[in-house]
Motif scaffolding. Structure first.
Motif, short mmCIF file in Angstrom:
data_model
loop_
_atom_site.label_atom_id
_atom_site.label_comp_id
_atom_site.label_asym_id
_atom_site.label_seq_id
_atom_site.Cartn_x
_atom_site.Cartn_y
_atom_site.Cartn_z
N LEU A 159 0.86 -1.18 0.00
CA LEU A 159 0.00 0.00 0.00
C LEU A 159 0.89 1.23 0.00
CD1 LEU A 159 -2.79 1.31 0.16
CD2 LEU A 159 -2.70 1.04 2.65
N HIS A 160 0.93 1.90 -1.15
CA HIS A 160 1.73 3.11 -1.31
C HIS A 160 1.05 4.27 -0.61
CE1 HIS A 160 3.55 6.54 -3.49
NE2 HIS A 160 4.61 5.74 -3.59
N LYS B 136 -3.71 -11.56 -7.02
CA LYS B 136 -4.58 -10.55 -7.63
C LYS B 136 -6.00 -11.06 -7.77
CE LYS B 136 -1.22 -7.85 -10.31
NZ LYS B 136 -0.71 -7.55 -11.66
N GLY B 137 -6.95 -10.23 -7.39
CA GLY B 137 -8.35 -10.59 -7.47
C GLY B 137 -8.85 -11.39 -6.28
N ARG B 138 -7.94 -11.82 -5.42
CA ARG B 138 -8.34 -12.60 -4.25
C ARG B 138 -8.02 -11.89 -2.94
NH1 ARG B 138 -5.92 -17.28 -3.12
NH2 ARG B 138 -3.93 -16.76 -4.10
N PHE B 139 -6.93 -11.15 -2.90
CA PHE B 139 -6.49 -10.45 -1.69
C PHE B 139 -6.71 -8.94 -1.84
CE2 PHE B 139 -3.05 -13.66 -0.08
CZ PHE B 139 -3.97 -14.68 -0.19
N THR B 140 -7.01 -8.29 -0.71
CA THR B 140 -7.16 -6.84 -0.70
C THR B 140 -6.43 -6.26 0.50
OG1 THR B 140 -9.35 -7.01 -1.76
CG2 THR B 140 -8.78 -4.92 -0.69
N ILE B 141 -5.55 -5.32 0.24
CA ILE B 141 -4.84 -4.63 1.32
C ILE B 141 -5.53 -3.29 1.57
CG2 ILE B 141 -3.18 -3.54 -0.27
CD1 ILE B 141 -1.06 -3.83 1.93
N SER B 142 -5.64 -2.94 2.85
CA SER B 142 -6.28 -1.67 3.20
C SER B 142 -5.72 -1.19 4.53
CB SER B 142 -7.80 -1.82 3.27
OG SER B 142 -8.15 -2.73 4.29
N ARG B 143 -6.05 0.05 4.85
CA ARG B 143 -5.51 0.65 6.08
C ARG B 143 -6.56 1.53 6.70
NH1 ARG B 143 0.19 4.04 6.67
NH2 ARG B 143 -0.04 4.57 8.87
N ASP B 144 -6.69 1.44 8.01
CA ASP B 144 -7.54 2.33 8.79
C ASP B 144 -6.60 3.28 9.53
OD1 ASP B 144 -9.11 3.59 10.73
OD2 ASP B 144 -10.45 1.86 10.89
N ASN C 65 -4.70 3.13 13.04
CA ASN C 65 -3.31 2.81 12.72
C ASN C 65 -3.14 1.31 12.52
OD1 ASN C 65 -0.88 3.93 12.07
ND2 ASN C 65 -0.08 3.99 14.16
N THR C 66 -4.03 0.75 11.73
CA THR C 66 -4.06 -0.69 11.51
C THR C 66 -4.10 -0.99 10.01
OG1 THR C 66 -5.20 -1.09 13.60
CG2 THR C 66 -5.31 -2.83 11.97
N LEU C 67 -3.28 -1.96 9.62
CA LEU C 67 -3.24 -2.44 8.24
C LEU C 67 -3.97 -3.77 8.18
CD1 LEU C 67 -1.78 -1.91 5.41
CD2 LEU C 67 -0.09 -3.57 6.23
N TYR C 68 -4.68 -4.01 7.08
CA TYR C 68 -5.44 -5.24 6.92
C TYR C 68 -5.05 -5.95 5.63
CZ TYR C 68 -8.46 -3.00 10.36
OH TYR C 68 -8.94 -2.38 11.48
N LEU C 69 -5.29 -7.25 5.64
CA LEU C 69 -5.19 -8.04 4.41
C LEU C 69 -6.38 -8.99 4.39
CD1 LEU C 69 -3.46 -8.63 1.87
CD2 LEU C 69 -2.48 -10.56 3.14
N GLN C 70 -7.33 -8.68 3.53
CA GLN C 70 -8.49 -9.55 3.34
C GLN C 70 -8.11 -10.60 2.31
OE1 GLN C 70 -11.60 -9.58 4.89
NE2 GLN C 70 -11.87 -11.50 3.77
N MET C 71 -8.21 -11.86 2.69
CA MET C 71 -7.82 -12.96 1.81
C MET C 71 -9.03 -13.83 1.53
SD MET C 71 -4.14 -13.97 3.49
CE MET C 71 -4.87 -14.64 4.97
N ASN C 72 -9.44 -13.88 0.28
CA ASN C 72 -10.57 -14.68 -0.15
C ASN C 72 -10.11 -15.78 -1.10
OD1 ASN C 72 -12.30 -12.91 1.27
ND2 ASN C 72 -12.51 -11.59 -0.53
N SER C 73 -10.97 -16.75 -1.29
CA SER C 73 -10.68 -17.87 -2.21
C SER C 73 -9.28 -18.45 -1.95
CB SER C 73 -10.77 -17.39 -3.67
OG SER C 73 -12.04 -16.87 -3.94
N LEU C 74 -9.03 -18.72 -0.70
CA LEU C 74 -7.70 -19.19 -0.32
C LEU C 74 -7.39 -20.55 -0.93
CD1 LEU C 74 -7.72 -17.93 3.34
CD2 LEU C 74 -5.95 -17.41 1.67
#
Length: 125
Positions: free
Chosen positions: A51-52, A64-72, A76-85
């Motif tokens: 996350l730039h 790509k298309g399965r994971f999403t990086i985000s930040r609150d 002050n928390t970073l997330y990684l949503q992992m789908n279709s593992l």
């Protein structure tokens, strides 16, 4: 001193989902590059998602298309949503941060200054 603490790992069946969290303490702000790396047994540590500071996200082709990086920023928390593992996603996942935004594009693990202790993700078939 920046500290990163990951959570949210676990065991899941193929096709399932997990959300990893990385709580940052100390001085980090929106100018930092934040990223997730992973390392499977016998393999090199590889970048999964970055996350730039501009908000641009960069993903490894394998997620790509399965994971999403985000930040609150408020938390002050970073997330990684992992789908279709998949079983190939099994690894120790690490949160990392660096004050240099350039590492978001091509930085190797040695380029990142701060690291968490990791959280294990195991995907069974």
């Amino acid at each position: 001193q920046v500290q990163l603490v990951e959570s949210g790992g676990g065991s899941v069946q193929a096709g399932g989902s997990l959300r990893l969290s990385c709580a940052a303490s100390g001085y980090t702000d929106s100018t930092y590059c934040m990223a997730w790396f992973r390392q499977a047994p016998g393999k090199e540590r590889e970048g999964v998602a970055r996350l730039h500071p501009s908000g641009r996200t960069i993903y490894a082709d394998s997620v790509k298309g399965r994971f999403t990086i985000s930040r609150d920023n408020a938390k002050n928390t970073l997330y990684l949503q992992m789908n279709s593992l998949k079983p190939d996603d099994t690894a120790m996942y690490y949160c990392t941060a660096d004050p240099g935004s350039y590492v978001c594009y091509s930085g190797t693990p040695s380029d990142f200054k701060y690291w968490g202790q990791g959280t294990q993700v195991t995907v069974s078939s």
